[in-house]
Design an enzyme around this catalytic site. Sequence first.
Site, PDB file in Angstrom:
ATOM      1  N   HIS A 103       0.865  -1.101   0.228  1.00  0.00           N
ATOM      2  CA  HIS A 103      -0.090  -0.094  -0.094  1.00  0.00           C
ATOM      3  C   HIS A 103       0.887   1.360   0.146  1.00  0.00           C
ATOM      4  O   HIS A 103       0.547   2.202  -1.029  1.00  0.00           O
ATOM      5  CB  HIS A 103      -0.751   0.109   1.221  1.00  0.00           C
ATOM      6  CG  HIS A 103      -1.586   1.402   1.538  1.00  0.00           C
ATOM      7  ND1 HIS A 103      -2.580   1.759   0.805  1.00  0.00           N
ATOM      8  CD2 HIS A 103      -1.152   2.383   2.376  1.00  0.00           C
ATOM      9  CE1 HIS A 103      -2.984   3.047   1.259  1.00  0.00           C
ATOM     10  NE2 HIS A 103      -2.021   3.228   2.140  1.00  0.00           N
ATOM     11  N   GLU A 162     -22.824  19.032   6.880  1.00  0.00           N
ATOM     12  CA  GLU A 162     -21.944  20.262   6.631  1.00  0.00           C
ATOM     13  C   GLU A 162     -20.864  19.666   5.990  1.00  0.00           C
ATOM     14  O   GLU A 162     -20.076  20.576   5.165  1.00  0.00           O
ATOM     15  CB  GLU A 162     -21.757  20.476   8.116  1.00  0.00           C
ATOM     16  CG  GLU A 162     -22.731  21.034   9.110  1.00  0.00           C
ATOM     17  CD  GLU A 162     -23.421  19.776   9.506  1.00  0.00           C
ATOM     18  OE1 GLU A 162     -23.058  18.806   9.598  1.00  0.00           O
ATOM     19  OE2 GLU A 162     -24.602  20.044  10.252  1.00  0.00           O
TER      20      GLU A 162
END
Lengths: 664, 664
Positions: free
Chosen positions: B260, B409
């Site tokens: 990764h 939000e």
Amino acid sequence: MISRDKHDRMANAIRFLSMDAVEKAKSGHPGLPMGAADIATVLFTRFMKHDPKNPDWADRDRFVLSAGHGSMLLYSLLYLLGYEDITIDEIKNFRQLGSRTAGHPEFGHAAGIETTTGPLGQGLANSVGMAIAERILNARYGDDLVDHYTYVLAGDGCLMEGISQEALTLAGHLKLNKLIVLFDDNQISIDGSTSLTDSTDQCARFEASGWNTMRIDGHDPDAIAGAIESAKGSDRPTLIACRTTIGFGAPTKSGTAKVHGSPLGAEEIAGARKALGWDAEPFVVPSDILDDWRLAGLHSAKERKAWEDRLAAADAETRGEFERRMRGDLPETFSAAMLEYKEKLAAEPPKVASRKASEMALEAINAALPETIGGSADLTGSNNTKTSQTGPISAEDFSGRYVHYGIREHGMAAAMNGMTLHGGIIPYGGTFLTFSDYARPAMRLASLMQIRSIFVMTHDSIGLGEDGPTHQPVEHLAALRAIPNHLVFRPADAIETAECWQVAIESRKAPSTLALSRQNLAPVRTSHEADNLCARGAYELAGSDDDARVTLFATGSEVEVAMAAKALLDAAGHPARVVSVPCFELFEQQSDDYRKAVTGNAPVKVAIEAGIRQGWDAIIGSDGIFVGMTGFGASAPAPELYKHFGITAEAAASAAQKRLAELG
Amino acid sequence: MISRDKHDRMANAIRFLSMDAVEKAKSGHPGLPMGAADIATVLFTRFMKHDPKNPDWADRDRFVLSAGHGSMLLYSLLYLLGYEDITIDEIKNFRQLGSRTAGHPEFGHAAGIETTTGPLGQGLANSVGMAIAERILNARYGDDLVDHYTYVLAGDGCLMEGISQEALTLAGHLKLNKLIVLFDDNQISIDGSTSLTDSTDQCARFEASGWNTMRIDGHDPDAIAGAIESAKGSDRPTLIACRTTIGFGAPTKSGTAKVHGSPLGAEEIAGARKALGWDAEPFVVPSDILDDWRLAGLHSAKERKAWEDRLAAADAETRGEFERRMRGDLPETFSAAMLEYKEKLAAEPPKVASRKASEMALEAINAALPETIGGSADLTGSNNTKTSQTGPISAEDFSGRYVHYGIREHGMAAAMNGMTLHGGIIPYGGTFLTFSDYARPAMRLASLMQIRSIFVMTHDSIGLGEDGPTHQPVEHLAALRAIPNHLVFRPADAIETAECWQVAIESRKAPSTLALSRQNLAPVRTSHEADNLCARGAYELAGSDDDARVTLFATGSEVEVAMAAKALLDAAGHPARVVSVPCFELFEQQSDDYRKAVTGNAPVKVAIEAGIRQGWDAIIGSDGIFVGMTGFGASAPAPELYKHFGITAEAAASAAQKRLAELG
């Protein structure tokens, strides 16, 4: 068994207390308490295991009002059930200065308020932490001592917030079957119908993450009871979508956004009284109904007694540890263990990153404290949060002490708060410091609630290097220091890291953030002091105020820069001293004398920190020299970045010398 | 049609450029580029509408690499396709200081990088904003000018972050069928298998919010092409879950977390060369493969030419407006319109809350600028974000100019960034200031990207009253001011609000936050000045430096407190002046002379702001007097809170007088 008529009247008691309190306060949210009164009445009369006379009973069921704006629902319940903290006068003083009945439920204001809610989604995520805590403690102490449910009342707002996804996916994965979420599915939000902005099938969404789900009529007591009963038998967490009418009983406003967040007005309330057949004056609950509620409050008294007996019968060591953990006390051996660890460090101070030093400190802490539960938001190897004691928990086995929180910083922080609130656990969890932004709303609530959640924030500056400005915190130290009652630590080496960890663990009334370096740091503390110097927030590390012309203040990875600058200045004939400032907040709390002594009298003050200046003026004065960042970082190897941004011993020393020359 | 063999070699070019660049940098993430190379190759050779020679073509398809750590995938693509900004030298300089190839893709570093990603989930939410922008502009300009897709490559991390839920539910609700998300479903995250922490069926999750979904083999070019083709025909947004092997081609590390985020090492890379039959030296792409890629880069050239022709054929006004909007320029009439509006205000200065003043300013702005798109996270009536011009958009009709973002939000802020990045739109969106914490990661990225997103943050202090400390910002002004390149405005009355709005709209290279009061504010500016005084960040509002013994600095709702304190001090024989400080950042950018003149020479400096002190020392000095908050707020009516926390004219005046007395 409660008759339908009695149920209705009990639920209406909640409705009218809520309407009346909001009306008197001229402010508040009547819609949810009126809409969810039936759900709450069924839950608290038929299911909740709790004891209003012993509200801290460790094995009580937890009830979390995630939709915190409906606070009057909770206050009404607590009053009706006989919790002493919430009197009728408190209800009358809803939302007034000094009352226990704040606009949104505040943890610590009254027994029975399990967490502070209002910022949406937080309560739901707290509850996941509570349910995890329950399973972990159950694995340790068995069904006899720990075996309870966590109930949540959540609204559309909670479920629209992203944090809800982080919370529910973690709960589903861990198969937290004692977590039961009652979704007040009223299809109304502030802007109007939820259909303005959402088309989600919430049941399908939760099922996609392994939840048990049901849809019911939220005004049908038997349906509610049947659903909760069935949920208790599930091997998965349960979402019960309760279709309700917001503001149920308000003749013209129910079912609309108008009833959400404003007083109903005298006329509408009079209409509701008529519609629901409620004759009592404002704030008066007819005595038969109050009696019924108070009786409901006694339901679990026997169960509590039986639990006490089981606790008393447990072996002394288990009981002692259980009680200590639930009180939040530390074992007496703790400080000695930390001192011993520090001695070991002083004998051979390691040159390690402070994240590594943190892992080493945790190795000692986790050995001394069975209550610590570690974790990381998918950065375990980078945050160094795992130690030899902490095997991961899983749906099948909660005997571990580590949570793989996944890439869910916000959910992690809020779940940690839930664990802390549950009691018996001191949680710590890690991510990169820059991603504290993702977790910030929950970190703020930990500060407001004055609870001991510990955030491990590594990669704390441009020192992380190549990942670049998205991953390099620049303003984050300042932004976290800005939160009241939040201890932000930035230790300089392994000994400071140990000391900061000790203070964090011992700070029962404040959460802590440890900002830790990615890069290796030379030890700056090599001698052993019994005193925890970091506990004072700042201290003189090198040099003396007697002759110093320059004082260099620094934190974390920049303390070694300050030490090198001191060497340069000393060599140039300008004696310098170095003050390490591991924690602004604690330094601020010291006596004036101590602060003055540490600040010192050298004519030139320099602060060095690989972040922005904001906040430093309080220490170095607005005319002090700051060596740090003025904007975002960049992507490059760390040593190059330090040079590029001028955060070097040479820069600090030369700025100080220039200022000394100016002073003449 | 590209043969399988050719496809494989083209995809391998991405793989080896990525492996080699990460290896040379000794840092980076090879796993995703190797795993997703087939997806990217199919997308860019068969579907993407773009033109490397004209990268700013307004109607290009957008490609967002939400999993920004896989930056080498994007850089490889841009190089291979012939984008001039990304040369092979830039690839070789991956993650080095000054290179365009930063650790994570950075908007502005090179054409073809549509947004800055890395903080997970952001790109996905940006893309929702881009897709909304496309539909809004399509509704205005028709298929001839605006008709493109937005493609996203997202990983497990993006989908675990809560923001992904906010983004996908909004996209599903709005039926953004030109949004196609390619999910790199490799089942690996940093801590190991995603099964450590998640059990979510992502397709079922997206379907629950109205998405079209598919599951395919992410290494089968025809399956990928078929899925994208099918997605393009859907009436809903599409998630294509592409099962891939992370680090595909790495002989021992593929399919594991090891591939990764670290270089593979020489041996593993040699093994990959062998396994994939790749003989070329590091950083060398065989010329036939490079030719194939460059040819792919020319695919849409004709289409672009046809589009240019259509644009040229459009009527002059439409074309002019379209081009102006896409450039981000304002109409020449804008400043005159704002001046006219200010004149009107000055004629009869209203006593209104600054959130109301903001609505009034927006009424003028939205009339003058067709490109503004308003919205709120379910607080429309409280944020005052809706004006007469802004009807809501919906799945059926995108001709409106208002987005009901829902209780999202974070998703809102990131979607706004996506709209800004798309071009043609200036988005503004509202919530309570305290919930800026929820949106903060996206607000930070707007600052880093230097883009014009405008955040309307109302209820900006304890002045919101009864909702209590969860809803009362205290540290938020300081925390937002801490973000580099973020303009935080706190206007004091209607005229200042108009001026601040104008600066925000005109600031093309910085996002803005307007902090606005809930409570009414007395006008402090009553005369009309052609100059935009707020544009300088701070200015002398009353009194004179000639005789002042006290200067009172204040922002927003506290400017009237400062004016009252001045009256008290004047009456007591201590002439005072008042400086309004609507924007710290802009004040900091002024000349030394201007700043000195505004700061003035009065021996006593007092700052008044209903927030914490942090940051103010830069203006009043560390010995200045601060009248504000030191901790969290409380639940009570606002006037009581101001008294309770001592933020009053009397307190300010008396502190100033005490200091004057001390000075003798």
